[in-house]
Design a protein around this motif. Structure first.
Motif, PDB file in Angstrom:
ATOM      1  N   LEU A  22      -4.105 -11.349  -7.842  1.00 49.93           N
ATOM      2  CA  LEU A  22      -4.629 -10.711  -8.980  1.00 49.93           C
ATOM      3  C   LEU A  22      -5.435  -9.239  -8.353  1.00 49.93           C
ATOM      4  CD1 LEU A  22      -7.832 -10.723  -9.451  1.00 49.93           C
ATOM      5  CD2 LEU A  22      -7.522 -13.119 -10.078  1.00 49.93           C
ATOM      6  N   ALA A  23      -5.262  -8.480  -9.095  1.00 48.31           N
ATOM      7  CA  ALA A  23      -5.918  -7.114  -8.757  1.00 48.31           C
ATOM      8  C   ALA A  23      -6.903  -6.816  -9.785  1.00 48.31           C
ATOM      9  CB  ALA A  23      -5.074  -6.014  -8.546  1.00 48.31           C
ATOM     10  N   THR A  24      -8.414  -6.989  -9.712  1.00 46.87           N
ATOM     11  CA  THR A  24      -9.201  -6.534 -10.464  1.00 46.87           C
ATOM     12  C   THR A  24      -9.316  -5.128 -11.099  1.00 46.87           C
ATOM     13  OG1 THR A  24     -11.011  -5.972  -9.195  1.00 46.87           O
ATOM     14  CG2 THR A  24     -10.669  -8.428  -9.519  1.00 46.87           C
ATOM     15  N   THR A  25      -9.644  -4.717 -12.224  1.00 50.45           N
ATOM     16  CA  THR A  25      -9.999  -3.400 -12.755  1.00 50.45           C
ATOM     17  C   THR A  25     -11.433  -3.426 -12.670  1.00 50.45           C
ATOM     18  OG1 THR A  25     -10.104  -3.929 -14.971  1.00 50.45           O
ATOM     19  CG2 THR A  25      -7.962  -3.456 -14.068  1.00 50.45           C
ATOM     20  N   ARG A  26     -11.953  -2.227 -13.147  1.00 46.23           N
ATOM     21  CA  ARG A  26     -13.565  -1.899 -13.313  1.00 46.23           C
ATOM     22  C   ARG A  26     -14.149  -2.613 -14.456  1.00 46.23           C
ATOM     23  NH1 ARG A  26     -14.976   4.198 -13.573  1.00 46.23           N
ATOM     24  NH2 ARG A  26     -17.259   3.229 -13.672  1.00 46.23           N
ATOM     25  N   VAL A  27     -13.102  -3.025 -15.451  1.00 38.28           N
ATOM     26  CA  VAL A  27     -13.514  -3.221 -17.026  1.00 38.28           C
ATOM     27  C   VAL A  27     -14.237  -4.830 -16.638  1.00 38.28           C
ATOM     28  CG1 VAL A  27     -12.246  -4.274 -18.924  1.00 38.28           C
ATOM     29  CG2 VAL A  27     -11.390  -2.234 -17.730  1.00 38.28           C
ATOM     30  N   GLY A  28     -15.424  -4.822 -17.666  1.00 36.94           N
ATOM     31  CA  GLY A  28     -16.126  -6.134 -17.263  1.00 36.94           C
ATOM     32  C   GLY A  28     -17.300  -6.046 -16.266  1.00 36.94           C
ATOM     33  N   GLY A  29     -17.736  -7.143 -16.046  1.00 34.40           N
ATOM     34  CA  GLY A  29     -18.862  -7.194 -15.003  1.00 34.40           C
ATOM     35  C   GLY A  29     -20.318  -6.663 -15.683  1.00 34.40           C
ATOM     36  N   VAL A  30     -21.299  -6.257 -14.856  1.00 30.49           N
ATOM     37  CA  VAL A  30     -22.641  -6.117 -15.176  1.00 30.49           C
ATOM     38  C   VAL A  30     -23.278  -4.937 -14.540  1.00 30.49           C
ATOM     39  CG1 VAL A  30     -23.191  -8.566 -15.901  1.00 30.49           C
ATOM     40  CG2 VAL A  30     -23.764  -7.578 -13.690  1.00 30.49           C
ATOM     41  N   SER A  31     -22.299  -4.165 -13.694  1.00 29.34           N
ATOM     42  CA  SER A  31     -23.067  -2.983 -12.691  1.00 29.34           C
ATOM     43  C   SER A  31     -23.248  -2.184 -13.892  1.00 29.34           C
ATOM     44  CB  SER A  31     -21.948  -2.831 -11.727  1.00 29.34           C
ATOM     45  OG  SER A  31     -22.198  -3.593 -10.548  1.00 29.34           O
ATOM     46  N   LEU A  32     -24.191  -0.930 -13.583  1.00 20.98           N
ATOM     47  CA  LEU A  32     -24.595   0.089 -14.329  1.00 20.98           C
ATOM     48  C   LEU A  32     -24.548   1.278 -13.498  1.00 20.98           C
ATOM     49  CD1 LEU A  32     -27.565  -1.442 -15.843  1.00 20.98           C
ATOM     50  CD2 LEU A  32     -25.529  -1.501 -16.958  1.00 20.98           C
ATOM     51  N   GLY A  33     -24.703   2.552 -14.335  1.00 22.31           N
ATOM     52  CA  GLY A  33     -24.450   3.848 -13.688  1.00 22.31           C
ATOM     53  C   GLY A  33     -23.286   3.939 -13.206  1.00 22.31           C
ATOM     54  N   PRO A  34     -23.357   4.600 -12.035  1.00 25.91           N
ATOM     55  CA  PRO A  34     -21.803   5.153 -11.211  1.00 25.91           C
ATOM     56  C   PRO A  34     -20.848   3.770 -10.872  1.00 25.91           C
ATOM     57  CG  PRO A  34     -23.435   5.329  -9.604  1.00 25.91           C
ATOM     58  CD  PRO A  34     -24.281   5.182 -10.866  1.00 25.91           C
ATOM     59  N   TYR A  35     -21.745   2.989 -11.001  1.00 21.71           N
ATOM     60  CA  TYR A  35     -20.963   1.492 -10.385  1.00 21.71           C
ATOM     61  C   TYR A  35     -20.542   0.761 -11.723  1.00 21.71           C
ATOM     62  CZ  TYR A  35     -23.755   2.809  -6.573  1.00 21.71           C
ATOM     63  OH  TYR A  35     -24.414   3.457  -5.605  1.00 21.71           O
ATOM     64  N   ARG A  36     -20.604   1.276 -12.921  1.00 21.73           N
ATOM     65  CA  ARG A  36     -20.506   0.609 -14.290  1.00 21.73           C
ATOM     66  C   ARG A  36     -19.202  -0.207 -14.297  1.00 21.73           C
ATOM     67  NH1 ARG A  36     -17.565   2.005 -18.216  1.00 21.73           N
ATOM     68  NH2 ARG A  36     -17.007   4.168 -17.514  1.00 21.73           N
ATOM     69  N   GLY A  37     -19.042  -1.521 -14.445  1.00 16.96           N
ATOM     70  CA  GLY A  37     -18.219  -2.333 -14.699  1.00 16.96           C
ATOM     71  C   GLY A  37     -18.381  -3.481 -13.579  1.00 16.96           C
ATOM     72  N   LEU A  38     -16.980  -3.851 -13.232  1.00 20.18           N
ATOM     73  CA  LEU A  38     -17.120  -4.841 -12.442  1.00 20.18           C
ATOM     74  C   LEU A  38     -16.878  -4.716 -10.910  1.00 20.18           C
ATOM     75  CD1 LEU A  38     -16.585  -8.143 -12.493  1.00 20.18           C
ATOM     76  CD2 LEU A  38     -14.261  -7.455 -11.995  1.00 20.18           C
ATOM     77  N   ASN A  39     -18.005  -3.816 -10.295  1.00 21.50           N
ATOM     78  CA  ASN A  39     -18.029  -3.543  -9.130  1.00 21.50           C
ATOM     79  C   ASN A  39     -18.211  -4.823  -8.122  1.00 21.50           C
ATOM     80  OD1 ASN A  39     -18.471  -2.294  -6.526  1.00 21.50           O
ATOM     81  ND2 ASN A  39     -20.712  -2.528  -6.842  1.00 21.50           N
ATOM     82  N   LEU A  40     -17.316  -4.990  -7.231  1.00 22.14           N
ATOM     83  CA  LEU A  40     -17.420  -6.040  -6.333  1.00 22.14           C
ATOM     84  C   LEU A  40     -17.893  -5.823  -5.071  1.00 22.14           C
ATOM     85  CD1 LEU A  40     -14.255  -7.602  -7.691  1.00 22.14           C
ATOM     86  CD2 LEU A  40     -16.333  -8.449  -8.064  1.00 22.14           C
ATOM     87  N   ALA A  41     -18.247  -4.480  -4.610  1.00 19.25           N
ATOM     88  CA  ALA A  41     -18.644  -4.252  -3.237  1.00 19.25           C
ATOM     89  C   ALA A  41     -20.240  -4.150  -3.082  1.00 19.25           C
ATOM     90  CB  ALA A  41     -17.962  -2.718  -2.851  1.00 19.25           C
ATOM     91  N   ALA A  42     -20.531  -4.764  -1.970  1.00 17.93           N
ATOM     92  CA  ALA A  42     -22.128  -4.773  -1.647  1.00 17.93           C
ATOM     93  C   ALA A  42     -22.548  -3.747  -0.730  1.00 17.93           C
ATOM     94  CB  ALA A  42     -22.317  -6.290  -1.126  1.00 17.93           C
TER      95      ALA A  42
END
Length: 249
Positions: A22-42
């Motif tokens: 699978l390939a994720t999109t930015r849709v979903g998740g809990v990140s805010l601001g410029p990372y809004r959505g499903l950011n998976l990078a630390a």
């Protein structure tokens, strides 16, 4: 944190039974601001707690058999082996030789490439920006995958499209020096820039390595802000993940 269910793309390709991707999109998740959505990078400046929550959402909602091995990507050609200490080191591709291990790469314009053999015995994920492509990261991953290249299947995940990826003449010269046919993947943008087709360049490199069964390549991360992060478009932003694994025995 408000929970939002993640959304992802399931590759359309004839992968063998037991191979999942699978390939994720930015849709979903809990990140805010410029990372809004499903950011998976630390490593991009997001709240570490949000990244941890996003990763947990991905593992749970996608039914992953394990936490992915998150590589330290450096636009190089090193290939790591999943489930080993080297998977935590600097690498831009990762191969799984056993079931139940999840290969993953993070991108936000660079090209993610998934590989598997037709027997479904080994799988790999590759982070292929222009530097990695030019340096031979695809070829290195194919070698580590093992077996005849003609038995390898490839899927090209979401990346910046050929109408948006502007590069300098030195990038074009780098590819053409290795293969004159690469000129077909560049269109001039006056006065002195070029539009590069990452998907086309990847297909050329795969074909030269003996891999001709290739799918995907229809997305543009730059042009679809609703679904994808794009470093070229936004600068500060999150990252999507492209993952592949074999079902645990």
């Amino acid at each position: 944190m408000t929970r939002c269910e993640p959304s992802w793309i399931v590759p359309t390709w004839p992968a063998p039974p037991g191979v999942r991707a699978l390939a994720t999109t930015r849709v979903g998740g809990v990140s805010l601001g410029p990372y809004r959505g499903l950011n998976l990078a630390a490593h991009v400046g997001d709240d570490p707690a949000a990244v941890a929550r996003n990763r947990a959402l991905l593992v749970g909602q996608a039914g992953l058999p394990a936490e992915p091995d998150w590589l330290h990507q450096v636009h190089g050609c090193t290939v790591a082996t999943a489930g080993t200490a080297e998977a935590c080191a600097e690498a831009d591709a990762i191969v799984a030789e056993r079931p139940g291990l999840v290969c993953a790469v993070l991108t936000a314009d660079c090209l993610p490439v998934l590989l598997c053999d037709r027997a479904g015995e080994r799988v790999a994920a590759v982070h292929a920006g222009w530097r990695g492509l030019a340096g031979g990261v695809l070829e290195a991953a194919i070698v580590r995958l093992g077996g005849p290249p003609e038995q390898v299947l490839a899927w090209l995940g979401p990346a910046i499209g050929p109408r948006a990826f502007e590069v300098g003449p030195e990038v074009r010269a780098c590819f053409i020096a290795a293969d004159p046919a690469a000129a077909q993947a560049f269109r001039p943008r006056p006065p002195d820039r070029w539009l590069a087709d990452l998907y086309g360049l990847a297909r050329q490199r795969l074909a030269r390595a003996g891999v001709t069964r290739v799918w995907g390549g229809e997305y543009c991360t730059y042009g679809d802000a609703g679904r994808f992060f794009s470093y070229r478009r936004d600068g500060t932003c999150g990252r999507m993940a492209t993952l592949i694994w074999r079902d645990a025995a």
